[in-house]
Design a protein around this motif. Structure first.
Motif, mmCIF file in Angstrom:
data_model
loop_
_atom_site.group_PDB
_atom_site.id
_atom_site.type_symbol
_atom_site.label_atom_id
_atom_site.label_comp_id
_atom_site.label_asym_id
_atom_site.label_seq_id
_atom_site.Cartn_x
_atom_site.Cartn_y
_atom_site.Cartn_z
ATOM 1 N N GLY A 162 56.455 39.319 39.353
ATOM 2 C CA GLY A 162 55.734 38.630 40.411
ATOM 3 C C GLY A 162 56.351 37.292 40.759
ATOM 4 O O GLY A 162 57.241 36.780 40.068
ATOM 5 N N THR A 163 55.873 36.722 41.854
ATOM 6 C CA THR A 163 56.375 35.448 42.344
ATOM 7 C C THR A 163 55.310 34.374 42.158
ATOM 8 O O THR A 163 54.133 34.681 41.957
ATOM 9 N N PRO A 164 55.689 33.089 42.228
ATOM 10 C CA PRO A 164 54.696 32.026 42.082
ATOM 11 C C PRO A 164 53.548 32.167 43.076
ATOM 12 O O PRO A 164 53.747 32.516 44.237
ATOM 13 N N TYR A 165 52.350 31.940 42.576
ATOM 14 C CA TYR A 165 51.114 31.955 43.363
ATOM 15 C C TYR A 165 50.818 33.327 43.961
ATOM 16 O O TYR A 165 50.109 33.443 44.958
ATOM 17 N N GLU A 166 51.325 34.353 43.308
ATOM 18 C CA GLU A 166 50.963 35.729 43.617
ATOM 19 C C GLU A 166 50.060 36.220 42.493
ATOM 20 O O GLU A 166 50.275 35.870 41.339
ATOM 21 N N MET A 167 49.055 37.010 42.813
ATOM 22 C CA MET A 167 48.058 37.379 41.819
ATOM 23 C C MET A 167 47.650 38.847 41.951
ATOM 24 O O MET A 167 47.476 39.358 43.061
ATOM 25 N N ILE A 168 47.486 39.507 40.811
ATOM 26 C CA ILE A 168 46.866 40.827 40.757
ATOM 27 C C ILE A 168 45.387 40.628 40.446
ATOM 28 O O ILE A 168 45.030 40.016 39.427
ATOM 29 N N LEU A 169 44.517 41.108 41.317
ATOM 30 C CA LEU A 169 43.075 41.041 41.104
ATOM 31 C C LEU A 169 42.565 42.452 40.877
ATOM 32 O O LEU A 169 42.600 43.290 41.781
ATOM 33 N N VAL A 170 42.120 42.734 39.667
ATOM 34 C CA VAL A 170 41.598 44.057 39.311
ATOM 35 C C VAL A 170 40.097 44.045 39.557
ATOM 36 O O VAL A 170 39.346 43.374 38.844
ATOM 37 N N CYS A 171 39.674 44.766 40.574
ATOM 38 C CA CYS A 171 38.274 44.689 40.994
ATOM 39 C C CYS A 171 37.877 45.988 41.678
ATOM 40 O O CYS A 171 38.558 46.448 42.605
ATOM 41 N N GLY A 172 36.798 46.582 41.232
ATOM 42 C CA GLY A 172 36.308 47.829 41.813
ATOM 43 C C GLY A 172 35.826 47.658 43.248
ATOM 44 O O GLY A 172 35.543 46.538 43.700
ATOM 45 N N GLN A 173 35.707 48.776 43.944
ATOM 46 C CA GLN A 173 35.341 48.731 45.351
ATOM 47 C C GLN A 173 33.935 48.176 45.561
ATOM 48 O O GLN A 173 33.701 47.395 46.495
ATOM 49 N N ALA A 174 32.995 48.574 44.721
ATOM 50 C CA ALA A 174 31.614 48.094 44.875
ATOM 51 C C ALA A 174 31.537 46.583 44.696
ATOM 52 O O ALA A 174 30.840 45.899 45.454
ATOM 53 N N GLU A 175 32.273 46.047 43.735
ATOM 54 C CA GLU A 175 32.285 44.604 43.505
ATOM 55 C C GLU A 175 33.001 43.877 44.654
ATOM 56 O O GLU A 175 32.562 42.821 45.110
ATOM 57 N N TRP A 176 34.085 44.457 45.128
ATOM 58 C CA TRP A 176 34.890 43.838 46.184
ATOM 59 C C TRP A 176 34.126 43.737 47.497
ATOM 60 O O TRP A 176 34.322 42.794 48.260
#
Length: 343
Positions: A35-49
């Motif tokens: 990854g690159t600086p200030y890039e993020m993986i957010l693991v989040c289900g559809q209902a929560e999102w």
């Protein structure tokens, strides 16, 4: 594996308590974070999102970078479903995982480092239901942003201290009496007895900073008016592309119609980095007699050992590309300055 636990439930004043420990496992060279600086993986289900929790996470993580006039988010968020969180994505440098389960009694934010790759920050946000977790994240947004930003900053600091330029280090020490560690991919542009200009140049962009000093004459030396006056005096030494052009500080901008100009003032605030007080100035620069400009952020402190004001003034020129990462990298340099002890 280094681990830091943030149990923010027990905090009243939004403080972060960190408890460090080491596990017996070690990551291999193949587990370098991606990854690159200030890039993020957010693991989040559809209902929560799609709930108020998702709205809150977007509001916190994708809010605009305050130093920039044009919108750029604090983080480039790549949201993925939990069942897609596999080997490649697990090696990302910045991971935030959201877990909502009725069996969880109280909301919690846990922060771990170098879990599946290095250098990595892995944040887990847990809670009973979407509404309570959303409220919890909103309440503790500054703590969350702090640990994420510190992880990015520490990467910059560690790289600079490992790959710093010895000639630049010696030049800055001789000129300003401070230890300052600058990565060797920067180049010295101009030097004098009271100013050094250093930058990285690209075909269609530039990022750099100039360090300058002058006698400290009391607290009036640190007012916004005095700092802008000093900035313009030294910035005039940075030439623009055309003959007779040079850098200046923006003091007026076009209004919404684009036909008139209105006053514009750089932001001025006192901050503390470690044990040292600084004045941070955030504003815009352009070039006299030429169409060119961008954001700047400066940091000013008093060198008590020499009774001088010292400023590191960071600027970015990038009309076609995003500016966030370039500016943040420059801002991190202030954490690489060590002042001598006063007599």
């Amino acid at each position: 594996m280094k681990r830091i636990l943030l149990n923010i439930v027990a905090f009243v004043a939004l403080c972060v308590s960190m408890i460090g420990c080491k596990a017996f496992t070690q990551l291999s060279a193949e587990d370098t974070a991606t990854g690159t600086p200030y890039e993020m993986i957010l693991v989040c289900g559809q209902a929560e999102w799609q709930s108020e929790l998702g709205d809150t996470l977007r509001a916190v993580l994708k809010q605009p970078v305050k130093e920039l006039m044009k919108y750029e988010p604090i983080y480039d968020v790549m949201r993925i479903m939990p069942n897609n969180f596999k080997s490649l994505t697990k090696k990302h440098r910045n991971i935030v995982s959201v877990i909502v389960d009725e069996s969880i009694s109280e909301p919690e934010i846990k922060v771990e480092y170098d879990v599946t790759a290095a250098p990595q920050i892995f944040v887990t946000i847990k809670g009973h239901d979407n509404a309570s977790v959303a409220k919890y994240v909103s309440k503790n947004r500054e703590n969350l942003l702090y640990v994420l930003e510190k992880a990015e900053r520490d990467r910059t600091i560690n790289y600079a201290r490992r790959y710093y330029s010895e000639p630049m280090h010696e030049l800055l020490k001789q000129t300003f009496g401070v230890d300052m560690y600058i990565p060797d991919n920067y180049k010295i542009r101009t030097t004098s007895d009271d100013m050094v200009w250093i930058s990285q140049e690209y075909p269609a962009a530039s990022k750099g900073f100039f360090v300058y000093k002058y006698p400290y004459e009391g607290t009036q030396s640190l007012t916004a008016e005095s700092l802008i006056k000093a900035r313009n005096r030294f910035a005039q030494r940075i030439p623009g592309p055309a003959d007779g052009s040079y850098m200046i500080t923006v003091d007026k901008i076009a209004d919404e119609t684009g036909e008139n100009y209105i006053p514009f003032q750089s932001e001025h605030r006192a901050i503390r980095i470690g044990e040292r007080p600084w004045i941070e100035m955030v504003g815009l620069w352009d070039v006299e007699n030429y169409f060119m400009g961008g954001p700047y952020v400066s940091y000013t402190a008093v060198n008590q050992a020499t009774k001088e004001v010292i400023t590191i003034d960071c600027y970015v020129y990038s009309p076609k590309e995003e500016k966030r990462n370039m500016l943040r990298e420059l801002q991190h340099l202030v954490y690489l300055i060590d002042f001598p002890a006063a007599n």
